[in-house]
Design a protein around this motif. Structure first.
Motif, PDB file in Angstrom:
ATOM      1  N   SER A  14       0.685  -1.086   0.123  1.00  0.00           N
ATOM      2  CA  SER A  14      -0.008  -0.022  -0.062  1.00  0.00           C
ATOM      3  C   SER A  14       1.061   1.363   0.101  1.00  0.00           C
ATOM      4  O   SER A  14       1.990   1.369   0.817  1.00  0.00           O
ATOM      5  N   LEU A  16       1.108   5.126   1.088  1.00  0.00           N
ATOM      6  CA  LEU A  16       1.002   5.691   2.309  1.00  0.00           C
ATOM      7  C   LEU A  16       0.035   7.074   2.239  1.00  0.00           C
ATOM      8  O   LEU A  16      -1.279   6.943   2.425  1.00  0.00           O
ATOM      9  N   THR A  19      -3.838   7.371   0.578  1.00  0.00           N
ATOM     10  CA  THR A  19      -4.236   6.050   0.651  1.00  0.00           C
ATOM     11  C   THR A  19      -4.511   5.252   1.855  1.00  0.00           C
ATOM     12  O   THR A  19      -5.456   5.088   2.315  1.00  0.00           O
ATOM     13  N   LEU A  20      -3.658   5.276   2.850  1.00  0.00           N
ATOM     14  CA  LEU A  20      -3.613   4.872   4.146  1.00  0.00           C
ATOM     15  C   LEU A  20      -3.664   6.310   5.214  1.00  0.00           C
ATOM     16  O   LEU A  20      -4.340   6.272   6.243  1.00  0.00           O
ATOM     17  N   LEU A  53      -4.675   8.466  10.577  1.00  0.00           N
ATOM     18  CA  LEU A  53      -5.658   7.368  10.004  1.00  0.00           C
ATOM     19  C   LEU A  53      -6.558   7.081  11.017  1.00  0.00           C
ATOM     20  O   LEU A  53      -6.576   7.583  12.371  1.00  0.00           O
ATOM     21  N   ALA A  57      -9.001   1.771  11.060  1.00  0.00           N
ATOM     22  CA  ALA A  57      -7.903   1.257   9.891  1.00  0.00           C
ATOM     23  C   ALA A  57      -6.951   1.008  10.672  1.00  0.00           C
ATOM     24  O   ALA A  57      -6.041  -0.058  10.267  1.00  0.00           O
ATOM     25  N   LEU A  61      -5.179  -2.799  10.204  1.00  0.00           N
ATOM     26  CA  LEU A  61      -3.783  -2.912   9.659  1.00  0.00           C
ATOM     27  C   LEU A  61      -3.136  -3.708  10.805  1.00  0.00           C
ATOM     28  O   LEU A  61      -2.169  -4.647  10.161  1.00  0.00           O
ATOM     29  N   PRO A  72       4.600  -1.106   3.357  1.00  0.00           N
ATOM     30  CA  PRO A  72       4.250   0.137   2.757  1.00  0.00           C
ATOM     31  C   PRO A  72       5.379   0.663   1.641  1.00  0.00           C
ATOM     32  O   PRO A  72       6.467   0.253   1.526  1.00  0.00           O
ATOM     33  N   ALA A 262      -9.576   4.879   3.767  1.00  0.00           N
ATOM     34  CA  ALA A 262      -8.660   3.689   4.612  1.00  0.00           C
ATOM     35  C   ALA A 262      -9.275   2.707   5.129  1.00  0.00           C
ATOM     36  O   ALA A 262      -8.757   1.808   5.232  1.00  0.00           O
ATOM     37  N   ASP A 263     -10.536   2.990   5.855  1.00  0.00           N
ATOM     38  CA  ASP A 263     -11.238   2.152   6.194  1.00  0.00           C
ATOM     39  C   ASP A 263     -11.727   1.301   5.228  1.00  0.00           C
ATOM     40  O   ASP A 263     -11.660  -0.109   5.713  1.00  0.00           O
ATOM     41  N   THR A 266      -8.535  -0.829   3.923  1.00  0.00           N
ATOM     42  CA  THR A 266      -7.914  -2.075   4.974  1.00  0.00           C
ATOM     43  C   THR A 266      -8.996  -3.085   5.064  1.00  0.00           C
ATOM     44  O   THR A 266      -8.666  -4.245   5.399  1.00  0.00           O
TER      45      THR A 266
END
Length: 278
Positions: A14, A16, A19-20, A53, A57, A61, A72, A262-263, A266
């Motif tokens: 993923s 960062l 995105t996350l 985040l 999420a 993770l 990452p 991000a939720d 993930t």
């Protein structure tokens, strides 16, 4: 492949930023404040919270990290990546500098960096020439910062509202003719040599980790190669790829934008890790 899919043989890759993890300006929390999710700070810059985040999420993770190989994969430099701390997670592998550095247990692999630099040298146009040309073209109050990333690529931080409308397409054309790519992500405009790619570093991590399946997420043009190369991928409904209408078979789009993406991402990763029969 026959039988069931083993999650521990899966590489979860993923991007960062956006995105996350999200800066305050990228959260996109439009609802009432009382309905906002619990946010976890994962990065501090100059003593101030910088990236977040959601708690959901972060917990997801943790489960992903325990079940698979979480990697990452970012255009951040090594130093910028090391500022990010996920709660209870220390990934064994990380790809930084858009593939220019591969980290194992927090340590940079110098052999991989030498390999990448040799590949870049064959592109024909070196970093110094690109920096010099960028200095000539990007001259004005709209340029807030000029940066060089780990002596591999360069980028601008700009005032987006004051950005001259012709700058990005003209700069992209100049770079394309010299085997460099241009990507605009938020306020940053990157110039990256073609041989510097996240996907090549991800392939190397998969080889070393012994995984046989990859799922991926990302929001920018520099993530497109990873998304296409993975077995299954997802992107958020925001960012550079979304702005250009980019789509590809096998690449899904999360339902929500901003930090809530991000939720979704993930949760999607966890779905991909559940054993299933073909």
């Amino acid at each position: 492949m026959t039988g069931t899919t083993s999650p521990r043989r899966t590489l979860v890759v993923s991007d960062l930023d956006r995105t996350l993890i999200y800066s305050p300006s990228a959260l996109q929390l439009a609802g009432p404040d009382e309905d906002a999710p619990t946010l976890v700070c994962v990065e501090v810059v100059d003593g101030r919270p910088h990236s977040f985040l959601t708690l959901a999420a972060a917990e997801s993770l943790g489960r992903i990290h325990r079940a698979a190989v979480f990697v990452p994969t970012t255009t951040r430099t090594v130093a910028q990546y090391r500022r990010v701390h996920f709660p209870g997670i220390r990934p064994r592998w990380a790809v930084t500098s858009n593939g220019g550095h591969l980290l194992e247990d927090g340590r940079v692999d110098p052999a991989w960096n030498r390999h990448v630099r040799q590949a870049i040298a064959g592109d024909g146009t070196d970093l110094a020439e690109v920096i010099a040309e960028l200095k000539l073209r990007a001259d004005g109050d709209w340029v807030l910062k000029r940066r060089v990333g780990d002596e591999l690529f360069c980028y601008l931080v700009v005032d987006v509202e004051a950005l001259p409308p012709g700058f990005v397409p003209e700069w992209r054309q100049w770079c394309t003719e010299r085997n460099w790519s241009v990507s605009m992500q938020g306020r940053k405009i990157y110039a990256i040599p073609r041989s510097l790619s996240k996907e090549s570093a991800v392939r190397e991590v998969a080889r070393r980790a012994g995984t046989d399946r990859t799922v991926a997420a990302g929001d920018g043009a520099l993530d497109a190669g990873v998304l296409v190369a993975a077995d299954r991928s997802i992107r958020p409904p925001h960012g550079e790829l979304d702005a250009t209408g980019w789509a590809h078979p096998g690449v899904e789009v999360s339902g929500r934008a901003g930090v809530l993406a991000a939720d979704d991402i993930t949760a999607w990763f966890e779905d991909q890790l559940r054993p299933s029969s073909p």
